[in-house]
Motif scaffolding. Structure first.
Motif, PDB file in Angstrom:
ATOM      1  N   ALA A  25       0.825  -1.214   0.000  1.00  0.00           N
ATOM      2  CA  ALA A  25       0.000   0.000   0.000  1.00  0.00           C
ATOM      3  C   ALA A  25       0.859   1.263   0.000  1.00  0.00           C
ATOM      4  O   ALA A  25       0.535   2.241  -0.687  1.00  0.00           O
ATOM      5  CB  ALA A  25      -0.937  -0.008   1.206  1.00  0.00           C
ATOM      6  N   GLU A  26       1.961   1.235   0.746  1.00  0.00           N
ATOM      7  CA  GLU A  26       2.853   2.401   0.816  1.00  0.00           C
ATOM      8  C   GLU A  26       3.499   2.702  -0.533  1.00  0.00           C
ATOM      9  O   GLU A  26       3.916   3.829  -0.784  1.00  0.00           O
ATOM     10  CB  GLU A  26       3.947   2.158   1.857  1.00  0.00           C
ATOM     11  CG  GLU A  26       3.461   2.216   3.296  1.00  0.00           C
ATOM     12  CD  GLU A  26       4.547   1.804   4.275  1.00  0.00           C
ATOM     13  OE1 GLU A  26       5.628   1.364   3.816  1.00  0.00           O
ATOM     14  OE2 GLU A  26       4.321   1.928   5.493  1.00  0.00           O
ATOM     15  N   HIS A  27       3.575   1.709  -1.391  1.00  0.00           N
ATOM     16  CA  HIS A  27       4.240   1.873  -2.684  1.00  0.00           C
ATOM     17  C   HIS A  27       3.252   1.825  -3.844  1.00  0.00           C
ATOM     18  O   HIS A  27       3.619   1.506  -4.982  1.00  0.00           O
ATOM     19  CB  HIS A  27       5.325   0.802  -2.846  1.00  0.00           C
ATOM     20  CG  HIS A  27       6.460   0.969  -1.892  1.00  0.00           C
ATOM     21  ND1 HIS A  27       6.373   0.599  -0.561  1.00  0.00           N
ATOM     22  CD2 HIS A  27       7.690   1.512  -2.053  1.00  0.00           C
ATOM     23  CE1 HIS A  27       7.517   0.882   0.049  1.00  0.00           C
ATOM     24  NE2 HIS A  27       8.318   1.432  -0.826  1.00  0.00           N
ATOM     25  N   SER A  28       2.013   2.191  -3.561  1.00  0.00           N
ATOM     26  CA  SER A  28       0.968   2.120  -4.584  1.00  0.00           C
ATOM     27  C   SER A  28       0.773   3.427  -5.336  1.00  0.00           C
ATOM     28  O   SER A  28       0.048   3.461  -6.334  1.00  0.00           O
ATOM     29  CB  SER A  28      -0.363   1.707  -3.947  1.00  0.00           C
ATOM     30  OG  SER A  28      -0.802   2.697  -3.033  1.00  0.00           O
ATOM     31  N   GLY A  29       1.385   4.511  -4.873  1.00  0.00           N
ATOM     32  CA  GLY A  29       1.169   5.786  -5.534  1.00  0.00           C
ATOM     33  C   GLY A  29       2.078   6.873  -5.029  1.00  0.00           C
ATOM     34  O   GLY A  29       3.047   6.620  -4.312  1.00  0.00           O
ATOM     35  N   ASP A  30       1.747   8.125  -5.408  1.00  0.00           N
ATOM     36  CA  ASP A  30       2.510   9.286  -4.949  1.00  0.00           C
ATOM     37  C   ASP A  30       1.539  10.295  -4.359  1.00  0.00           C
ATOM     38  O   ASP A  30       0.587   9.903  -3.689  1.00  0.00           O
ATOM     39  CB  ASP A  30       3.372   9.851  -6.085  1.00  0.00           C
ATOM     40  CG  ASP A  30       2.553  10.231  -7.330  1.00  0.00           C
ATOM     41  OD1 ASP A  30       1.313  10.263  -7.260  1.00  0.00           O
ATOM     42  OD2 ASP A  30       3.174  10.487  -8.385  1.00  0.00           O
ATOM     43  N   LYS A  31       1.738  11.584  -4.599  1.00  0.00           N
ATOM     44  CA  LYS A  31       0.879  12.614  -4.014  1.00  0.00           C
ATOM     45  C   LYS A  31      -0.346  12.921  -4.867  1.00  0.00           C
ATOM     46  O   LYS A  31      -1.138  13.793  -4.513  1.00  0.00           O
ATOM     47  CB  LYS A  31       1.692  13.894  -3.775  1.00  0.00           C
ATOM     48  CG  LYS A  31       2.843  13.723  -2.796  1.00  0.00           C
ATOM     49  CD  LYS A  31       2.371  13.227  -1.444  1.00  0.00           C
ATOM     50  CE  LYS A  31       3.529  12.988  -0.497  1.00  0.00           C
ATOM     51  NZ  LYS A  31       3.083  12.432   0.792  1.00  0.00           N
ATOM     52  N   TRP A  32      -0.486  12.212  -5.996  1.00  0.00           N
ATOM     53  CA  TRP A  32      -1.700  12.357  -6.793  1.00  0.00           C
ATOM     54  C   TRP A  32      -2.749  11.390  -6.267  1.00  0.00           C
ATOM     55  O   TRP A  32      -2.561  10.760  -5.221  1.00  0.00           O
ATOM     56  CB  TRP A  32      -1.385  12.140  -8.275  1.00  0.00           C
ATOM     57  CG  TRP A  32      -2.450  12.664  -9.195  1.00  0.00           C
ATOM     58  CD1 TRP A  32      -2.968  13.920  -9.211  1.00  0.00           C
ATOM     59  CD2 TRP A  32      -3.125  11.923 -10.213  1.00  0.00           C
ATOM     60  NE1 TRP A  32      -3.926  14.022 -10.185  1.00  0.00           N
ATOM     61  CE2 TRP A  32      -4.045  12.810 -10.811  1.00  0.00           C
ATOM     62  CE3 TRP A  32      -3.046  10.612 -10.671  1.00  0.00           C
ATOM     63  CZ2 TRP A  32      -4.883  12.425 -11.863  1.00  0.00           C
ATOM     64  CZ3 TRP A  32      -3.873  10.218 -11.719  1.00  0.00           C
ATOM     65  CH2 TRP A  32      -4.780  11.122 -12.307  1.00  0.00           C
ATOM     66  N   PHE A  33      -3.859  11.212  -6.988  1.00  0.00           N
ATOM     67  CA  PHE A  33      -5.017  10.523  -6.428  1.00  0.00           C
ATOM     68  C   PHE A  33      -5.132   9.066  -6.854  1.00  0.00           C
ATOM     69  O   PHE A  33      -5.890   8.320  -6.250  1.00  0.00           O
ATOM     70  CB  PHE A  33      -6.294  11.282  -6.822  1.00  0.00           C
ATOM     71  CG  PHE A  33      -6.255  12.715  -6.425  1.00  0.00           C
ATOM     72  CD1 PHE A  33      -6.485  13.098  -5.117  1.00  0.00           C
ATOM     73  CD2 PHE A  33      -5.923  13.694  -7.348  1.00  0.00           C
ATOM     74  CE1 PHE A  33      -6.416  14.423  -4.738  1.00  0.00           C
ATOM     75  CE2 PHE A  33      -5.853  15.030  -6.979  1.00  0.00           C
ATOM     76  CZ  PHE A  33      -6.091  15.393  -5.664  1.00  0.00           C
ATOM     77  N   ALA A  34      -4.417   8.659  -7.882  1.00  0.00           N
ATOM     78  CA  ALA A  34      -4.498   7.274  -8.335  1.00  0.00           C
ATOM     79  C   ALA A  34      -3.595   6.385  -7.493  1.00  0.00           C
ATOM     80  O   ALA A  34      -2.573   6.836  -6.955  1.00  0.00           O
ATOM     81  CB  ALA A  34      -4.103   7.173  -9.806  1.00  0.00           C
ATOM     82  N   ALA A  35      -3.959   5.121  -7.378  1.00  0.00           N
ATOM     83  CA  ALA A  35      -3.139   4.159  -6.640  1.00  0.00           C
ATOM     84  C   ALA A  35      -3.409   2.761  -7.181  1.00  0.00           C
ATOM     85  O   ALA A  35      -4.533   2.450  -7.596  1.00  0.00           O
ATOM     86  CB  ALA A  35      -3.437   4.216  -5.146  1.00  0.00           C
ATOM     87  N   VAL A  78       2.900   5.386  -9.970  1.00  0.00           N
ATOM     88  CA  VAL A  78       1.833   4.420  -9.687  1.00  0.00           C
ATOM     89  C   VAL A  78       2.092   3.160 -10.521  1.00  0.00           C
ATOM     90  O   VAL A  78       2.186   3.236 -11.748  1.00  0.00           O
ATOM     91  CB  VAL A  78       0.451   4.994 -10.046  1.00  0.00           C
ATOM     92  CG1 VAL A  78      -0.626   3.930  -9.867  1.00  0.00           C
ATOM     93  CG2 VAL A  78       0.137   6.217  -9.194  1.00  0.00           C
ATOM     94  N   PRO A  79       2.219   1.986  -9.902  1.00  0.00           N
ATOM     95  CA  PRO A  79       2.468   0.751 -10.659  1.00  0.00           C
ATOM     96  C   PRO A  79       1.177   0.246 -11.311  1.00  0.00           C
ATOM     97  O   PRO A  79       0.560  -0.731 -10.861  1.00  0.00           O
ATOM     98  CB  PRO A  79       3.004  -0.211  -9.599  1.00  0.00           C
ATOM     99  CG  PRO A  79       2.442   0.278  -8.316  1.00  0.00           C
ATOM    100  CD  PRO A  79       2.280   1.766  -8.445  1.00  0.00           C
ATOM    101  N   CYS A  80       0.786   0.907 -12.384  1.00  0.00           N
ATOM    102  CA  CYS A  80      -0.510   0.643 -13.026  1.00  0.00           C
ATOM    103  C   CYS A  80      -0.696  -0.817 -13.406  1.00  0.00           C
ATOM    104  O   CYS A  80      -1.810  -1.341 -13.346  1.00  0.00           O
ATOM    105  CB  CYS A  80      -0.639   1.495 -14.296  1.00  0.00           C
ATOM    106  SG  CYS A  80      -0.511   3.244 -14.033  1.00  0.00           S
TER     107      CYS A  80
END
Length: 458
Positions: A25-35, A78-80
């Motif tokens: 979960a900690e590595h699912s995204g950045d400061k944007w809204f997608a994860a 984000v690791p899409c």
């Protein structure tokens, strides 16, 4: 691949591979809204670790998304397609700061402000200063070609990268450039990787140019009745022959958010703000500051203050560095657009933003790097995460903003990148043959499309 984490543990060791729910979960995204949670996280400790991961991923066609501190604003990390999230945070050594050569050799996980402080101790200066410099990494800065307020005088990250070590998609290690300050040996491969958002290779070491530390600094803070007056002051400063190191403006909504967030402390009166930094030798800075004060005083500011010591300058800059946090504290969702317009369009931009706010019903906060036309236009939306209709209306508002910026000859991003957040507007912002060249380069360096897939090139 089943048992991906176990296969990677066998390859790399248990201590660098994690697949527990919290780490994913900690590595699912950045400061944007997608994860999107990856299947596994690898905490690389060395270039060889990165190379091993990429050789493995290439063989089995596994997506790999590299990341630093996760402080980007466009969903670039984000690791899409899930796969492997490759964290470079533990590759955080400053290997060398060499005064005579005026270079620093660093790993990608070094925090930007840590490098700046280490260089300063040796009377050297690393100019790029993104607002998140206390958190973001050099590798992330290279991936997005990060800038900051000092871009006006000193340029962006690209201008300070002399050499790179890059792991390619097939695991090969590429070394380009070096530690000399001029180099025209072949194509500009360094420029190719700087700003590539992790889609062409993974930087594992950077040799960076450093400058002599300017011994003196001064900051001018001025307030005006309107943002248009503040923008006009920017043009007056340039017309008088000044080249500040930084030149920032902020509008009424931004200042009101700062006043509310801070209780009014250190926020000057007025509806618009201008912040100017000068640096250099003590005598020249003192003379320039006096002339600048006289110029700005003649433009009818509502408040004017000069700082000439480092602590006092930082006190004035503390307001600017808190703008983003103050806007978030309003409770509205802050959608930051780092657009750039030709400098002659600054007044047009702020007037357009005011009209766009009235038409859309969204408050719009404008602040940022007026000196190079890179203004952060922030759409402030209520219920953004809860209401699909609000999100659609935001997209329509951004359609109008970006269309106007492009019509003026501007660009849709100056320092954050495209990532996922601006993927919708990538075709409008580029030509068919420009996109074709991007695809040609991508296929040449990453033929299986495993590096940071799902972003704007897909």
């Amino acid at each position: 691949m089943t048992n991906l984490a176990e296969r990677l543990r066998q390859l790399l060791g248990n201590d660098v591979v994690a697949d527990d729910a919290e780490t994913l979960a900690e590595h699912s995204g950045d400061k944007w809204f997608a994860a999107e949670a990856p299947e596994v996280v690898v905490f690389a400790k060395s270039t060889e670790h990165v190379s091993q991961v990429m050789r493995f991923a290439c063989e089995y066609r596994i997506p790999v998304t590299a990341r630093g501190a996760g402080y980007g604003y466009v969903g670039s990390c984000v690791p899409c397609r899930r796969g492997i999230a490759l964290s470079l945070r533990d590759m955080n050594r400053i290997r060398e700061i060499h005064f005579a050569d005026a270079v620093a050799v660093v790993e990608p996980g070094v925090i930007t402000s840590t490098l700046k402080a280490a260089a300063r101790e040796q009377k050297l200066f690393y100019p790029p200063d993104p607002a998140s410099m206390d958190h973001c990494t050099i590798g992330g800065n290279i991936a997005t070609n990060a800038g900051g307020p000092r871009c006006l005088k000193y340029g962006v990250t690209r201008h300070y990268v002399l050499g790179l070590e890059v792991v390619l998609a097939n695991g090969e290690i590429l070394r380009i450039g070096g530690r000399v300050h001029k180099n025209k040996t072949g194509f500009d491969l360094i420029g190719l990787f700087v700003g590539s958002e992790g889609m062409l290779g993974i930087v594992t070491e950077a040799t960076l140019s450093l400058l002599p530390l300017p011994p003196a600094r001064a900051t001018l803070s001025a307030s005006f009745a309107t943002i248009a007056e503040s923008a006009a002051a920017v043009q007056a400063i340039f017309a008088a022959g000044f080249l500040p190191s930084s030149l920032e403006i902020a509008d009424h909504f931004t200042l009101e958010a700062a006043r509310h967030d801070s209780g009014g402390h250190d926020v000057p009166p007025g509806n618009a703000h201008l912040l100017v930094d000068l640096d250099g030798q003590s005598e020249s800075v003192r003379l320039e500051t006096e002339k600048l004060r006289s110029l700005v005083a003649g433009l009818s500011p509502t408040a004017l203050e000069i700082a000439i010591t480092e602590p006092d300058c930082e006190r004035l800059w503390a307001l600017r560095r808190q703008f983003s946090n103050s806007l978030r504290a309003t409770g509205l969702t802050k959608l930051n657009q780092d657009i750039v317009v030709p400098r002659s369009r600054l007044v047009d931009l702020v007037e357009f933003a005011e009209g766009l706010s009235a038409r859309s019903g969204f408050p719009i906060a404008c602040f940022g790097h007026a000196g190079d036309g890179n203004i952060h236009v922030n759409i402030m939306a209520d219920r953004y995460n809860r209401d699909a209709a609000v999100r659609e209306k935001v997209q329509q508002t951004l359609d109008e903003l970006f269309a106007q910026v492009l019509a003026w000859g501007g660009v849709i991003t100056g320092e954050h990148g495209i990532g996922l957040a601006k993927k919708r507007w990538w075709p409008q912002a580029t030509t068919d043959n420009t996109r074709a060249v991007h695809q040609t380069l991508k296929r040449a360096l990453d033929p299986h499309g495993i590096l940071n897939p799902g972003k704007f090139l897909d």
